[in-house]
Motif scaffolding. Structure first.
Motif, PDB file in Angstrom:
ATOM      1  N   VAL A   1     -24.486  -0.692  -3.086  1.00  0.00           N
ATOM      2  CA  VAL A   1     -24.949  -0.048  -4.189  1.00  0.00           C
ATOM      3  C   VAL A   1     -24.807   1.436  -4.150  1.00  0.00           C
ATOM      4  O   VAL A   1     -24.289   2.195  -5.214  1.00  0.00           O
ATOM      5  CB  VAL A   1     -26.246  -0.581  -4.665  1.00  0.00           C
ATOM      6  CG1 VAL A   1     -26.667   0.339  -5.859  1.00  0.00           C
ATOM      7  CG2 VAL A   1     -25.975  -2.077  -5.120  1.00  0.00           C
ATOM      8  N   ALA A   2     -25.098   1.863  -2.986  1.00  0.00           N
ATOM      9  CA  ALA A   2     -25.231   3.327  -2.707  1.00  0.00           C
ATOM     10  C   ALA A   2     -23.764   4.019  -2.619  1.00  0.00           C
ATOM     11  O   ALA A   2     -23.440   5.065  -3.289  1.00  0.00           O
ATOM     12  CB  ALA A   2     -25.909   3.764  -1.382  1.00  0.00           C
ATOM     13  N   GLY A   3     -22.675   3.249  -2.077  1.00  0.00           N
ATOM     14  CA  GLY A   3     -21.447   3.741  -2.005  1.00  0.00           C
ATOM     15  C   GLY A   3     -20.686   3.405  -3.352  1.00  0.00           C
ATOM     16  O   GLY A   3     -20.082   4.587  -3.527  1.00  0.00           O
ATOM     17  N   VAL A   4     -21.090   2.407  -4.086  1.00  0.00           N
ATOM     18  CA  VAL A   4     -20.565   2.379  -5.371  1.00  0.00           C
ATOM     19  C   VAL A   4     -21.174   3.533  -6.293  1.00  0.00           C
ATOM     20  O   VAL A   4     -20.008   3.981  -7.035  1.00  0.00           O
ATOM     21  CB  VAL A   4     -20.566   1.082  -6.032  1.00  0.00           C
ATOM     22  CG1 VAL A   4     -20.376   0.863  -7.312  1.00  0.00           C
ATOM     23  CG2 VAL A   4     -19.869  -0.223  -5.249  1.00  0.00           C
ATOM     24  N   SER A   5     -22.167   3.915  -6.187  1.00  0.00           N
ATOM     25  CA  SER A   5     -22.834   4.830  -6.935  1.00  0.00           C
ATOM     26  C   SER A   5     -22.443   6.347  -6.588  1.00  0.00           C
ATOM     27  O   SER A   5     -22.015   6.987  -7.532  1.00  0.00           O
ATOM     28  CB  SER A   5     -24.460   4.861  -6.979  1.00  0.00           C
ATOM     29  OG  SER A   5     -24.841   5.287  -5.946  1.00  0.00           O
ATOM     30  N   ASP A   6     -21.864   6.464  -5.388  1.00  0.00           N
ATOM     31  CA  ASP A   6     -21.247   7.703  -4.597  1.00  0.00           C
ATOM     32  C   ASP A   6     -20.019   7.830  -5.652  1.00  0.00           C
ATOM     33  O   ASP A   6     -19.511   9.075  -6.164  1.00  0.00           O
ATOM     34  CB  ASP A   6     -21.156   7.682  -3.351  1.00  0.00           C
ATOM     35  CG  ASP A   6     -20.722   8.840  -3.032  1.00  0.00           C
ATOM     36  OD1 ASP A   6     -20.781   9.900  -3.473  1.00  0.00           O
ATOM     37  OD2 ASP A   6     -20.047   9.195  -1.661  1.00  0.00           O
ATOM     38  N   GLY A   7     -19.201   6.872  -5.728  1.00  0.00           N
ATOM     39  CA  GLY A   7     -17.804   6.899  -6.434  1.00  0.00           C
ATOM     40  C   GLY A   7     -18.060   7.161  -8.000  1.00  0.00           C
ATOM     41  O   GLY A   7     -17.485   7.894  -8.691  1.00  0.00           O
ATOM     42  N   LEU A   8     -19.026   6.583  -8.503  1.00  0.00           N
ATOM     43  CA  LEU A   8     -19.285   6.519  -9.828  1.00  0.00           C
ATOM     44  C   LEU A   8     -19.804   7.772 -10.292  1.00  0.00           C
ATOM     45  O   LEU A   8     -19.484   8.322 -11.331  1.00  0.00           O
ATOM     46  CB  LEU A   8     -20.301   5.406 -10.109  1.00  0.00           C
ATOM     47  CG  LEU A   8     -20.696   5.177 -11.729  1.00  0.00           C
ATOM     48  CD1 LEU A   8     -19.569   4.970 -12.611  1.00  0.00           C
ATOM     49  CD2 LEU A   8     -21.835   4.246 -11.779  1.00  0.00           C
ATOM     50  N   ASP A   9     -20.479   8.439  -9.559  1.00  0.00           N
ATOM     51  CA  ASP A   9     -21.378   9.764 -10.086  1.00  0.00           C
ATOM     52  C   ASP A   9     -20.219  10.708 -10.195  1.00  0.00           C
ATOM     53  O   ASP A   9     -20.222  11.583 -11.100  1.00  0.00           O
ATOM     54  CB  ASP A   9     -22.422  10.292  -9.277  1.00  0.00           C
ATOM     55  CG  ASP A   9     -22.283  10.513  -7.905  1.00  0.00           C
ATOM     56  OD1 ASP A   9     -20.819  10.516  -7.433  1.00  0.00           O
ATOM     57  OD2 ASP A   9     -23.391  10.657  -6.890  1.00  0.00           O
TER      58      ASP A   9
ATOM     59  N   GLN B   1     -17.199   7.398   9.060  1.00  0.00           N
ATOM     60  CA  GLN B   1     -18.849   7.374   9.256  1.00  0.00           C
ATOM     61  C   GLN B   1     -19.235   6.041   8.549  1.00  0.00           C
ATOM     62  O   GLN B   1     -20.251   5.132   8.812  1.00  0.00           O
ATOM     63  CB  GLN B   1     -19.639   8.486   9.073  1.00  0.00           C
ATOM     64  CG  GLN B   1     -19.523   9.425  10.221  1.00  0.00           C
ATOM     65  CD  GLN B   1     -19.891  10.743   9.868  1.00  0.00           C
ATOM     66  OE1 GLN B   1     -20.740  11.014   9.040  1.00  0.00           O
ATOM     67  NE2 GLN B   1     -20.223  11.683  10.870  1.00  0.00           N
ATOM     68  N   LEU B   2     -19.081   6.097   7.274  1.00  0.00           N
ATOM     69  CA  LEU B   2     -19.403   5.109   6.444  1.00  0.00           C
ATOM     70  C   LEU B   2     -18.875   3.624   6.610  1.00  0.00           C
ATOM     71  O   LEU B   2     -19.637   2.615   6.467  1.00  0.00           O
ATOM     72  CB  LEU B   2     -19.019   5.426   4.763  1.00  0.00           C
ATOM     73  CG  LEU B   2     -19.692   6.509   3.992  1.00  0.00           C
ATOM     74  CD1 LEU B   2     -18.897   6.752   2.732  1.00  0.00           C
ATOM     75  CD2 LEU B   2     -20.930   5.939   3.642  1.00  0.00           C
ATOM     76  N   LEU B   3     -17.704   3.486   7.204  1.00  0.00           N
ATOM     77  CA  LEU B   3     -16.910   2.544   7.675  1.00  0.00           C
ATOM     78  C   LEU B   3     -17.714   1.843   9.028  1.00  0.00           C
ATOM     79  O   LEU B   3     -17.773   0.772   8.935  1.00  0.00           O
ATOM     80  CB  LEU B   3     -15.490   2.781   8.050  1.00  0.00           C
ATOM     81  CG  LEU B   3     -14.704   1.512   8.126  1.00  0.00           C
ATOM     82  CD1 LEU B   3     -14.773   0.497   7.331  1.00  0.00           C
ATOM     83  CD2 LEU B   3     -13.147   1.924   8.605  1.00  0.00           C
ATOM     84  N   VAL B   4     -18.268   2.909   9.739  1.00  0.00           N
ATOM     85  CA  VAL B   4     -18.699   2.437  10.945  1.00  0.00           C
ATOM     86  C   VAL B   4     -20.114   1.722  10.647  1.00  0.00           C
ATOM     87  O   VAL B   4     -20.426   0.558  10.966  1.00  0.00           O
ATOM     88  CB  VAL B   4     -19.254   3.681  11.864  1.00  0.00           C
ATOM     89  CG1 VAL B   4     -20.455   2.942  12.978  1.00  0.00           C
ATOM     90  CG2 VAL B   4     -18.053   4.049  12.652  1.00  0.00           C
ATOM     91  N   VAL B   5     -20.852   2.282   9.622  1.00  0.00           N
ATOM     92  CA  VAL B   5     -22.241   1.630   8.936  1.00  0.00           C
ATOM     93  C   VAL B   5     -21.811   0.350   8.418  1.00  0.00           C
ATOM     94  O   VAL B   5     -22.495  -0.689   8.584  1.00  0.00           O
ATOM     95  CB  VAL B   5     -22.940   2.709   8.152  1.00  0.00           C
ATOM     96  CG1 VAL B   5     -23.981   2.047   7.604  1.00  0.00           C
ATOM     97  CG2 VAL B   5     -23.423   3.773   8.957  1.00  0.00           C
ATOM     98  N   PHE B   6     -20.762   0.219   7.551  1.00  0.00           N
ATOM     99  CA  PHE B   6     -20.327  -0.991   6.806  1.00  0.00           C
ATOM    100  C   PHE B   6     -20.112  -1.843   7.788  1.00  0.00           C
ATOM    101  O   PHE B   6     -20.427  -3.183   7.492  1.00  0.00           O
ATOM    102  CB  PHE B   6     -19.241  -0.512   5.870  1.00  0.00           C
ATOM    103  CG  PHE B   6     -18.548  -1.621   5.202  1.00  0.00           C
ATOM    104  CD1 PHE B   6     -19.289  -2.387   4.197  1.00  0.00           C
ATOM    105  CD2 PHE B   6     -17.435  -2.229   5.799  1.00  0.00           C
ATOM    106  CE1 PHE B   6     -18.674  -3.424   3.543  1.00  0.00           C
ATOM    107  CE2 PHE B   6     -16.909  -3.486   4.932  1.00  0.00           C
ATOM    108  CZ  PHE B   6     -17.387  -3.818   4.197  1.00  0.00           C
ATOM    109  N   VAL B   7     -19.100  -1.781   8.715  1.00  0.00           N
ATOM    110  CA  VAL B   7     -18.798  -2.740   9.685  1.00  0.00           C
ATOM    111  C   VAL B   7     -19.842  -3.484  10.152  1.00  0.00           C
ATOM    112  O   VAL B   7     -20.276  -4.499  10.365  1.00  0.00           O
ATOM    113  CB  VAL B   7     -17.700  -2.306  10.677  1.00  0.00           C
ATOM    114  CG1 VAL B   7     -17.648  -3.260  11.900  1.00  0.00           C
ATOM    115  CG2 VAL B   7     -16.395  -1.770   9.825  1.00  0.00           C
ATOM    116  N   VAL B   8     -20.797  -2.524  10.851  1.00  0.00           N
ATOM    117  CA  VAL B   8     -22.153  -3.225  11.469  1.00  0.00           C
ATOM    118  C   VAL B   8     -23.002  -3.994  10.575  1.00  0.00           C
ATOM    119  O   VAL B   8     -23.353  -4.968  10.812  1.00  0.00           O
ATOM    120  CB  VAL B   8     -22.830  -1.945  12.481  1.00  0.00           C
ATOM    121  CG1 VAL B   8     -24.178  -2.499  12.699  1.00  0.00           C
ATOM    122  CG2 VAL B   8     -21.991  -1.357  13.379  1.00  0.00           C
TER     123      VAL B   8
END
Length: 187
Positions: free
Chosen positions: A42-50, A135-142
């Motif tokens: 949700v945080a990732g989607v909201s980042d693109g949305l804002d 960095q986002l991808l690292v967190v997402f994968v884990v």
């Protein structure tokens, strides 16, 4: 064009993203990895949305330009610390990522202290955008592994090395740019 407005829809979405971080931490520490993954998404989607809404609605603001990257850093730093504390991300990578961000923020603060108008002179680098994406991808994968009980450990070394390289390079470029700004101001 930016203005001084604070209470815009994009800025409210960004503030909402910041407020998701404690929920993420609570879910993660409780072992509710699916909820933590969902909040991270949700945080990732909201980042693109804002960002999209700021452009489309012509609601770009100086506040938004400052708070948006801060919101990203709050979530990323928190995620890296949580995941490395339980050995899901190497501690060295977390130290590198967090140190880079602290150096950038500290450097910006120092430049601001010396009267440099950093808001008008600094802008995101392409290496910084790649760094943030990695960095986002690292967190997402884990988190995906934890939430859905997947095993993609073979990806980790490559992703960690790429993330480390871009984190270092973008940090070095920001340090160099900061030094040039400082030298220009002192002269």
């Amino acid at each position: 064009m930016t203005d001084g407005r604070i209470w815009t829809i994009p800025n409210l979405i960004t503030i909402f993203r910041i407020l998701l971080t404690p929920g993420f931490v609570i879910a993660y520490l409780d072992g509710n990895f699916l909820t933590a993954w969902g909040l991270f998404m949700v945080a990732g989607v909201s980042d693109g949305l804002d960002g999209f809404l700021a452009r489309v609605m012509k609601q770009r603001s100086e506040f938004g330009a400052m708070i948006d990257p801060l919101a990203d850093k709050i979530l990323l730093v928190t995620s890296f610390i949580c995941l490395s504390a339980q050995d899901y991300i190497p501690v060295w990578l977390t130290v590198l990522a967090v140190s880079r961000d602290l150096i950038i923020v500290g450097g910006l603060s120092l430049l601001k202290f010396y009267g440099v108008e950093v808001e008008k002179k600094i802008f995101p680098l392409w290496t910084s955008k790649i760094t943030t994406a990695l960095q986002l991808l690292v967190v997402f994968v884990v988190l995906t592994e934890l939430a859905f009980r997947l095993d993609v450990d073979f990806v980790h070394p490559y992703l960690e090395i790429a993330t480390a390289i871009f984190t270092f390079i973008s940090g070095a470029i920001y340090i160099r740019r900061g030094m040039v700004m400082f030298e220009d101001e002192v002269e």
